[in-house]
Design a protein around this motif. Structure first.
Motif, PDB file in Angstrom:
ATOM      1  N   GLN A   1      42.944  57.560  37.257  1.00 45.25           N
ATOM      2  CA  GLN A   1      42.463  58.908  37.535  1.00 45.25           C
ATOM      3  C   GLN A   1      43.019  59.916  36.536  1.00 45.25           C
ATOM      4  O   GLN A   1      42.393  60.936  36.271  1.00 45.25           O
ATOM      5  N   SER A   2      44.185  59.618  35.970  1.00 45.68           N
ATOM      6  CA  SER A   2      44.795  60.563  35.042  1.00 45.68           C
ATOM      7  C   SER A   2      44.552  60.214  33.571  1.00 45.68           C
ATOM      8  O   SER A   2      44.780  61.059  32.711  1.00 45.68           O
ATOM      9  N   GLU A   3      44.065  59.002  33.302  1.00 49.03           N
ATOM     10  CA  GLU A   3      43.959  58.628  31.889  1.00 49.03           C
ATOM     11  C   GLU A   3      42.650  57.978  31.471  1.00 49.03           C
ATOM     12  O   GLU A   3      42.493  57.609  30.316  1.00 49.03           O
TER      13      GLU A   3
ATOM     14  N   THR B   1      37.191  58.425  35.985  1.00 49.37           N
ATOM     15  CA  THR B   1      37.129  59.748  36.606  1.00 49.37           C
ATOM     16  C   THR B   1      35.702  60.055  37.052  1.00 49.37           C
ATOM     17  O   THR B   1      35.488  60.571  38.158  1.00 49.37           O
TER      18      THR B   1
END
Length: 177
Positions: free
Chosen positions: A94-96, A101
Motif C-alpha cells: 500500500q505504501s510502495e 494501490t
C-alpha cells in the motif's frame, strides 16, 4: 508434491483457501480417516503409494486440529501464519506499489462494508478477502445462487488476493520460513 504443497508454492491464497476447505472436509467426516479415505482419497486417480501419503497427510492435519482445539471451527495456526504474512505484505504494498494501490482503492469500499457487517468478528482485511472468496466457493459447491450485487466485491477481493499472491511468490517469502 501433494496438491496443498503445489498450491503453496504457486499461489499462497489458493493454498490458504484449499486448507480451509480441507479443515471443513475433515470436520464433515468427523475426524474419521476411514470416511476420508472412502469418500475423498479413494477417488483420486493416483497410485496406492500416493494414496497412502495422502492418508498420512490427512491424519497429520487431524492431529494438528485436535492439538490446536479447532475441531469445530477455526483454522490451523500454520495456515494463519500465511494470512499474517499476506497482511504484512499488503501493508507494505500500500505504501510502495502504485499498481496495488489502484487494486486496493477499487476494493476498499467493499472491504469497509464487509468489515462493518462482520461487527468486529473480522478486522483483518486479507482475512476478509479470503473469507469472501471461500464463501463464494462454498456457495457454488452447495449449488446456491450468489446474488449479483455481491459479485463486484468478491471480484475485488479476488483481485487483491491474486496480486498479493503474485508479489508473495515474487518476493520468495516461502524460502524465508
Amino acid at each position: 508434491m501433494n496438491i496443498a504443497e503445489s498450491k503453496k508454492q504457486n499461489n499462497i491464497s489458493e493454498y490458504i483457501i484449499h486448507m480451509y476447505q480441507t479443515e471443513d472436509l475433515i470436520r464433515v467426516y468427523e475426524f474419521d480417516i476411514e470416511l476420508v479415505k472412502q469418500y475423498v482419497i479413494k477417488h483420486f486417480p493416483v497410485s496406492d503409494e500416493e494414496k497412502a501419503e495422502m492418508t498420512q497427510w490427512y491424519v497429520q492435519l487431524m492431529e494438528q486440529m485436535n492439538e490446536e482445539g479447532i475441531k469445530e471451527r477455526g483454522h490451523l495456526s500454520s495456515v494463519q501464519t500465511y494470512v499474517a504474512q499476506l497482511s504484512e505484505l499488503m501493508t507494505l504494498l500500500q505504501s510502495e506499489d502504485d499498481e496495488f494501490t489502484k487494486i486496493y482503492k477499487n476494493a476498499e469500499p467493499y472491504i469497509k462494508e464487509y468489515i462493518e457487517l462482520a461487527e468486529g468478528a473480522i478486522t483483518d482485511e486479507v482475512q476478509l478477502c479470503l473469507n469472501g472468496i471461500y464463501g463464494l466457493l462454498l456457495a457454488r459447491m452447495n449449488g446456491k445462487q450468489v446474488p449479483e450485487e455481491v459479485m463486484p466485491g468478491i471480484n475485488a477481493f479476488g483481485d487483491i488476493l491474486s496480486y498479493l499472491s503474485y508479489k508473495y511468490k515474487q518476493k520468495n517469502f516461502l524460502n524465508k520460513n
